[in-house]
Write a protein that holds these residues in place. Structure first.
Motif, short mmCIF file in Angstrom:
data_model
loop_
_atom_site.label_atom_id
_atom_site.label_comp_id
_atom_site.label_asym_id
_atom_site.label_seq_id
_atom_site.Cartn_x
_atom_site.Cartn_y
_atom_site.Cartn_z
N SER A 37 -23.32 22.05 -41.03
CA SER A 37 -23.98 23.17 -41.72
C SER A 37 -24.13 22.95 -43.22
O SER A 37 -24.60 23.84 -43.92
N ARG A 38 -23.74 21.77 -43.69
CA ARG A 38 -23.79 21.53 -45.13
C ARG A 38 -25.22 21.59 -45.68
O ARG A 38 -25.43 21.99 -46.82
N TRP A 39 -26.18 21.18 -44.85
CA TRP A 39 -27.57 21.21 -45.32
C TRP A 39 -28.01 22.63 -45.64
O TRP A 39 -28.81 22.85 -46.56
N ASP B 285 -28.62 24.29 -57.46
CA ASP B 285 -28.88 22.94 -57.97
C ASP B 285 -28.67 21.86 -56.92
O ASP B 285 -28.62 20.68 -57.25
N GLY B 286 -28.53 22.25 -55.65
CA GLY B 286 -28.33 21.26 -54.61
C GLY B 286 -26.91 20.81 -54.44
O GLY B 286 -26.63 19.94 -53.61
N GLU B 287 -25.96 21.37 -55.19
CA GLU B 287 -24.55 21.02 -55.10
C GLU B 287 -23.75 22.29 -54.83
O GLU B 287 -23.42 23.03 -55.75
N LEU C 284 -20.35 27.40 -45.37
CA LEU C 284 -21.28 26.41 -44.80
C LEU C 284 -21.10 25.04 -45.43
O LEU C 284 -21.33 24.01 -44.78
N ALA C 285 -20.70 24.99 -46.70
CA ALA C 285 -20.57 23.71 -47.39
C ALA C 285 -19.39 22.90 -46.89
O ALA C 285 -19.32 21.69 -47.14
#
Length: 378
Positions: A340-342, A350-352, A334-335
């Motif tokens: 779909s990155r969200w 950690d949001g990364e 997804l990243a």
């Protein structure tokens, strides 16, 4: 005071989100209905990733040629998998046979435990073990156990069949990749996605295997010191359930003390086992594992729990075993896509979603195109 105007969402965004929700529900239903087919396939893919990781490790760290490293990795992983299934099957069978043979001796001990437990809470008229067993539907439980045992044998056969076909199809993987992505840039990005998925799963397996071996060594010494029967069987159970998040720690920390209650006349061995196992699991989970896993398992704990519940529901024990690797794979895939990155950010701890942007991604050249990551935005 005037009411604030509502936020306007574009119709295209609403339609896209609705389609995504419908697709997720349909995919989940298909995965559940096809569990008999997909479960051994998922386990075979999991073993294939393990074989590839062991092969590359042997080829880079030992003088063994790459071809023979692949043969050694295949034998090591497949034989280890079959031995693990055999130990679980025959170990559980021997355990229940011994428990059945000792049932006459266990009855009075169970009665004493029930009496002491009721007396601890000042409750009279404690039931006996015979009365409790009479209320339980023992034949139905035994039939469930028999079906599970049959399912383990059948599933193992299908896993080996799938694994054989996956290994045979590996030779054409590169040609398929070239056909799917004729452009070199797109092909390189697809390989990056694959390497991220593979690296995340391999990192998780490495951490769980090493920490599981440490926990098992300490737990075996503790169980042998206390004198618990079938210490080797319980050690192997602790190692296997260690790959199941949350639930594995509960089983490892509570199952041996519960059986120590039945084996020993005193409560002290069970209390020593309970306290010792909790200390071992606490030290491993809070000091050893975080240092070893680093950013390899950068997943939110709530996501780990939800993945455990979802995959356990659709695929049973195998789903619980594969829940964290599947979450790692989903986050890595997804990243890589802007739309779909969200979701990958929500899955990450950690949001990364990218563990190490500079180390993981190759340096940009004239023939490669690098998309900005979360650290570039900052």
């Amino acid at each position: 005071m005037p009411m604030k105007a509502p936020i306007t969402v574009p119709t295209s965004t609403v339609a896209r989100n609705a389609l995504v929700a419908i697709a997720v529900v349909a995919t989940g239903a298909a995965v559940y209905w096809l569990s008999d087919i997909l479960t051994p396939l998922a386990m075979a893919i999991f073993l294939l990733i393990m074989i590839d990781g062991v092969k590359r490790s042997l080829a880079t760290r030992t003088p063994v040629p790459e071809r023979w490293a692949g043969v050694a990795a295949l034998l090591l992983v497949t034989v280890g998998f079959l031995i693990a299934v055999a130990i679980i099957f025959y170990g559980a069978r021997g355990f229940f046979v011994q428990t059945t043979d000792d049932a006459v001796l266990l009855g009075p001990r169970l009665d004493q435990i029930l009496s002491d437990a009721y007396a601890l809470f000042n409750v009279d008229a404690a039931p006996t073990a015979t009365e409790l067993l009479a209320r339980a539907d023992i034949p139905s439980y035994l039939s469930i156990v028999a079906r599970q045992a049959q399912g383990v044998v059948t599933g193992t056969i299908f896993v080996m069949i799938y694994l054989g076909f996956l290994l045979a199809s590996q030779n054409g993987f590169r040609r398929k990749l070239v056909g799917m992505f004729p452009d070199r840039t797109a092909r390189g990005e697809a390989l990056e996605v694959f390497q991220r998925v593979r690296g995340g799963v391999e990192g998780y397996l490495w951490v769980q295997t090493v920490t599981g071996a440490m926990i098992c060594a300490a737990a075996w010494l503790l169980m042998r010191a206390v004198g618990l029967q079938n210490a080797e069987f319980w050690t192997f159970v602790i190692f296997i359930v260690g790959f199941i998040p949350v639930l594995g720690g509960a089983v490892a920390g509570l199952a041996p003390p519960l059986f120590a209650l039945v084996q020993f006349e005193s409560y002290w061995p069970a209390l020593i086992l309970l306290g010792g196992l909790q200390v071992i699991l606490f030290v491993s989970g809070n000091f050893i594992q975080p240092r070893m896993q680093g950013d390899n398992q950068n997943i939110d704990p709530v996501v780990v729990l939800l993945a455990l519940a979802f995959w356990g529901k659709v695929w049973g024990v195998v789903g619980m075993f594969l829940s964290t690797p599947l979450a790692v794979m989903a986050m890595a895939i997804l990243a890589e896509f802007k739309g779909s990155r969200w979701m990958a950010i929500l899955l990450s701890g950690d949001g990364e979603p990218y563990a190490d942007e500079e180390a993981e991604r190759p340096a940009p050249t004239a023939s490669t195109r690098r998309r900005p990551g979360p650290k570039d935005a900052s």
